[in-house]
Design an enzyme around this catalytic site. Sequence first.
Site, PDB file in Angstrom:
ATOM      1  N   GLU A 160      15.836   7.084   3.612  1.00 20.59           N
ATOM      2  CA  GLU A 160      17.136   6.437   3.743  1.00 20.59           C
ATOM      3  C   GLU A 160      18.034   6.872   2.605  1.00 20.59           C
ATOM      4  O   GLU A 160      17.564   7.277   1.555  1.00 20.59           O
ATOM      5  CB  GLU A 160      16.965   4.909   3.643  1.00 20.59           C
ATOM      6  N   TYR A 284      29.853  14.521  21.066  1.00 21.01           N
ATOM      7  CA  TYR A 284      29.001  13.397  20.686  1.00 21.01           C
ATOM      8  C   TYR A 284      29.218  13.106  19.204  1.00 21.01           C
ATOM      9  O   TYR A 284      29.128  14.014  18.372  1.00 21.01           O
ATOM     10  CB  TYR A 284      27.533  13.756  20.943  1.00 21.01           C
ATOM     11  N   GLU A 298      18.724  12.392  12.132  1.00 20.99           N
ATOM     12  CA  GLU A 298      18.311  12.956  13.415  1.00 20.99           C
ATOM     13  C   GLU A 298      19.427  12.927  14.458  1.00 20.99           C
ATOM     14  O   GLU A 298      19.385  13.701  15.402  1.00 20.99           O
ATOM     15  CB  GLU A 298      17.057  12.251  13.933  1.00 20.99           C
ATOM     16  N   LYS A 299      20.412  12.063  14.262  1.00 20.04           N
ATOM     17  CA  LYS A 299      21.549  12.044  15.204  1.00 20.04           C
ATOM     18  C   LYS A 299      22.108  13.440  15.414  1.00 20.04           C
ATOM     19  O   LYS A 299      22.434  13.827  16.521  1.00 20.04           O
ATOM     20  CB  LYS A 299      22.719  11.262  14.603  1.00 20.04           C
TER      21      LYS A 299
END
Length: 445
Positions: A160, A284, A298-299
């Site tokens: 994170e 996107y 990962e997006k």
Amino acid sequence: MRRGGVVLMVMVSVTLGTLCGFLSINTMQGARLPRGPNDAVTNPPGASSGQDGTCSKSSSLKRSYTRSEVLSGGEGEACPLPKRILIWTSFWGEQSFTWERIFFRQVSRRCPESRCELVYDHRLLDSAAAVLFHPGDMKPSYSLPATRPPGQPWIFLSFESPSTMINKVNLARLNGVFNWTMTYRRDSDVVVPYGLVLTRTAPLHLQKDYWSGKSNKLLAAWTVSHCNTESRREWFVKELVKHMALDVFGKCGTRKCGKSLFLMTIGTFNQTECSNEIEKYMFYLAFENSICLDYITEKFYQALTLEVVPVVLGGGPYEDIAPPHSYVDALAFDSPKHLAKYLKEVANDRDAYNRFFVWKQHYTVELGHPFSPLVCDLCAKLHDPVSFSPPNANRNPMEQVGVLGAVRGRDGNGSYPDIQSWFVRGSVCRRWWQSAEGRRKHIHK
Ligand SMILES: *[C@@H]1O[C@H](CO)[C@@H](O)[C@H](O)[C@H]1NC(C)=O
Ligand SMILES: *[C@@H]1O[C@H](CO)[C@@H](O)[C@H](O)[C@H]1NC(C)=O
Ligand SMILES: *[C@@H]1O[C@H](CO)[C@@H](O)[C@H](O)[C@H]1NC(C)=O
């Protein structure tokens, strides 16, 4: 929260009894394993139990070994001993199951160097080659190991960005504790990004018209489950939607598709459901929850695997790691309004749109975390004497160029004397607007 931990826990307990202390693939075959989009479980060549040819049956029964045996990895013996990686903390409250998933490649022996094992029993401290800590799980009352065996690196592991941790963990308490860092940051000792872009050995010759498969009405999609973030991406989006159409999927929107690709959903995640939906759109939004050094999740990598153009908002080195002309950088525009104008132009121009896919002929994208092949680097590093030889100072890039004088990497003692400065200040997190004034400026353009 759905869990399927039982099977894997059993697997952990059989580790020691298995040939050479490794988890054998035969043991795993009957088990229900976590499965990811790119990660069908298959037997690696030569991995079947008893066929390594290196270990005798009797040594496989060995259940305990001395610290010096572990540190040497049993080199030269018929059956090399794995290096023990002692997991000291939970991972966001989850015990071994989540750790096994993070180290899936390692545990399933699909790393180039797989002679490592994860252990959880704190009493094994003395025989551990390294100790792993997830600082997000280290509340103020948390106790560190009472002793510090020489030569044993203590490792700070975080996937994170610091903004998720700032108010939860007192990192100052951990000054001088960690010897190595294992994060997505490129100046970590073990670098674990969320994905990898690989060059194709032989280029494909695609003649696909991506543009004609799309409807102009479906301009952009966004999947989002955290509605209030450090980056204030939601404020950016609030402006953006004044100027263009956007469909919002997930908890913070009105549309639904599948589950998010998150650690807890591994094994139940079905990418197809959401991917099919997302691929109907031209663009996107791969907007990160924090804008911090190297933080790309990962997006972004996932969007690259699909037939959609990612629009990024984040602090990562996109131009270094992404294929050329593969994305649109939201922060490169003067305002959300300017971005919207550009996206609409591209959406109306077949050639301009198709140019965003030319890279697919030359590159492929591998999703990393949590199936990252890069977790393998930890085991490799533990087997490499160079990792332990001084001088081993790790200086933060910001520190080197003197941008932030107070950011400190590892010092001559071999530990990070100010982990807070390395992780938090060194990540130079910011919001998409720098100040109230900056925000007004962006919005009123
Ligand atoms: C880790 O850091 C501690 C504290 O500075 C130090 O005593 C120890 O030698 C270091 N260990 C390694 C393996 O670098
Ligand atoms: C995933 O979803 C797709 C589309 O709904 C479906 O066809 C497929 O069978 C699902 N796969 C799994 C493994 O559940
Ligand atoms: C080692 O740690 C001590 C105590 O924190 C500090 O005073 C000293 O400067 C450090 N040495 C090096 C070489 O960084």
